[in-house]
Design an enzyme around this catalytic site. Structure first.
Site, short mmCIF file in Angstrom:
data_model
loop_
_atom_site.label_atom_id
_atom_site.label_comp_id
_atom_site.label_asym_id
_atom_site.label_seq_id
_atom_site.Cartn_x
_atom_site.Cartn_y
_atom_site.Cartn_z
N ARG A 238 0.79 -1.37 0.00
CA ARG A 238 -0.16 -0.05 -0.14
C ARG A 238 0.96 1.11 -0.15
O ARG A 238 1.92 1.11 0.65
CB ARG A 238 -0.69 0.10 1.34
N GLU A 267 -3.74 7.55 -4.29
CA GLU A 267 -4.19 6.89 -5.59
C GLU A 267 -5.64 7.49 -5.90
O GLU A 267 -6.37 7.65 -4.92
CB GLU A 267 -4.37 5.40 -5.24
N HIS A 285 -1.45 0.07 -9.81
CA HIS A 285 -2.05 -0.87 -8.94
C HIS A 285 -2.69 -1.97 -9.66
O HIS A 285 -3.86 -2.33 -9.56
CB HIS A 285 -3.11 -0.11 -8.07
C1 GLV Z 1 -4.84 -5.28 -3.69
O1 GLV Z 1 -4.22 -4.39 -3.67
C2 GLV Z 1 -5.26 -6.26 -2.77
O2 GLV Z 1 -5.11 -6.01 -1.67
O3 GLV Z 1 -5.97 -7.36 -3.18
#
Ligand code: GLV
Length: 321
Positions: A238, A267, A285
């Site tokens: 993250r 984001e 992402h």
């Molecule tokens: C993606 O970032 C997830 O947490 O699945």
């Protein structure tokens, strides 16, 4: 699942087949198909009218949504993601709303992407490709686009959950030595007791921790200064785990070699300094973004909803950290 038809809200268009468990169980599915996120106000308004919800990590399931839901018929929210920092799990528990996520099904896919970033950052692949696309490639050059080897180097993993271990498995195939650091000793070979030691001994550092109050900005100016000037930093966890301004300073000042990022502090905004840097590889992402894996994630989230609404406790229930 009881006599009454269960109503489930699905907050976005989802990969084909992902919602089959809901329809197979006879749920009445209301789905946002235009692929535009519900606003917070819309989620608050909708939540009480549904028994279950399948949502995305971009949906903020906070106190307002949960309280409104719990005042109505909401019993379960399943995040089609493994990370669940977008959900106030503590509040959900107090309100009796069960939260599910999607562990296990995305480990290999996300590890593939982390490894892609390790290789791409070490080899400055984005910068080289940019030159080619912009017509700046004048032909093979002995001193052009020089990156760093990964074979024979040390990979340091921050966190050692399922995804990190899959990254470790890949790294061994690429001839890397693998170390890891977690808050508590893992008992596995390669465990390093302090984060500082991991940072100062690794040639590639890859972050694999969830976002919590403890991990927020865990890699900041001080930590970056401990890294080798030849090292690369990878983040597929993250964004807020990493202080982006401090990273930009480290890249611009040459105190680390390059960075590969799939996640960002705010984001979808991306720090313009990261975009301007020739030493970054930046992806939007997409860690788990394959057709197969995203379908499995939505299926697992849907199954979680069905299980809870059938009075069972699925394995993918999460509790406050
Ligand atoms: C993606 O970032 C997830 O947490 O699945």
């Amino acid at each position: 699942m009881g006599d009454e038809e269960k109503k489930v809200l699905v907050t976005r268009a989802m990969p084909k087949g992902g919602l089959d468990p809901l329809t197979a169980a006879g749920c009445q599915v209301t789905q946002r198909l235009d692929d535009v996120a519900y606003t917070h106000a819309e989620l608050v308004e909708l939540a009480p009218n549904f028994d279950g919800m399948v949502c995305l990590l971009t949906d903020k399931i906070d106190t307002d949504v949960l309280e409104a839901g719990a005042r109505g018929r909401l019993r379960v929210v399943a995040n089609a993601a493994v990370g669940y920092d977008n959900i106030d799990v503590e509040r959900a528990e107090r309100l009796g709303v069960v939260i599910c996520n999607t562990p296990g099904v995305l480990d290999e896919t996300t590890a593939d992407l982390a490894f892609l970033l390790i290789l791409a950052a070490a080899r400055l692949a984005s910068d080289a490709e940019r030159d080619l696309r912009e017509g700046k490639w004048a032909g093979w050059g002995i001193s052009d686009h020089l990156g760093r080897d990964v074979h024979g180097r040390v990979l340091g993993l921050i966190g050692y959950g399922r995804i990190a271990r899959e990254v470790a498995r890949r790294a061994e195939g690429f001839g890397m030595e693998v170390l890891h650091h977690t808050r508590r000793p893992t008992g596995f070979p390669g465990f390093v007791e302090t984060l500082d030691e991991l940072l100062s001994t690794s040639d590639a550092v890859s972050i694999h921790v969830p976002l919590t109050d403890t991990t927020s900005k865990m890699i900041s100016k001080r930590e970056l200064a401990l890294m080798k000037p030849t090292a690369v930093l990878i983040n597929t966890s993250r964004g807020p785990v990493l202080d982006e301004e401090a990273l930009c300073d480290a890249l611009d000042g040459g105190s680390i070699f390059a960075a590969g990022l799939d996640v960002y502090e705010s984001e979808p905004a991306v720090n313009p300094r990261l975009i301007a840097s020739r030493r970054t590889v930046l992806l939007p992402h997409i860690g788990s973004a394959t057709i197969e894996t995203r379908t499995k994630m939505v299926r697992l989230a849907s199954l979680g909803v069905v299980e809870v609404l059938s009075g069972r406790t699925p394995e993918n229930v999460v509790t406050p950290r």
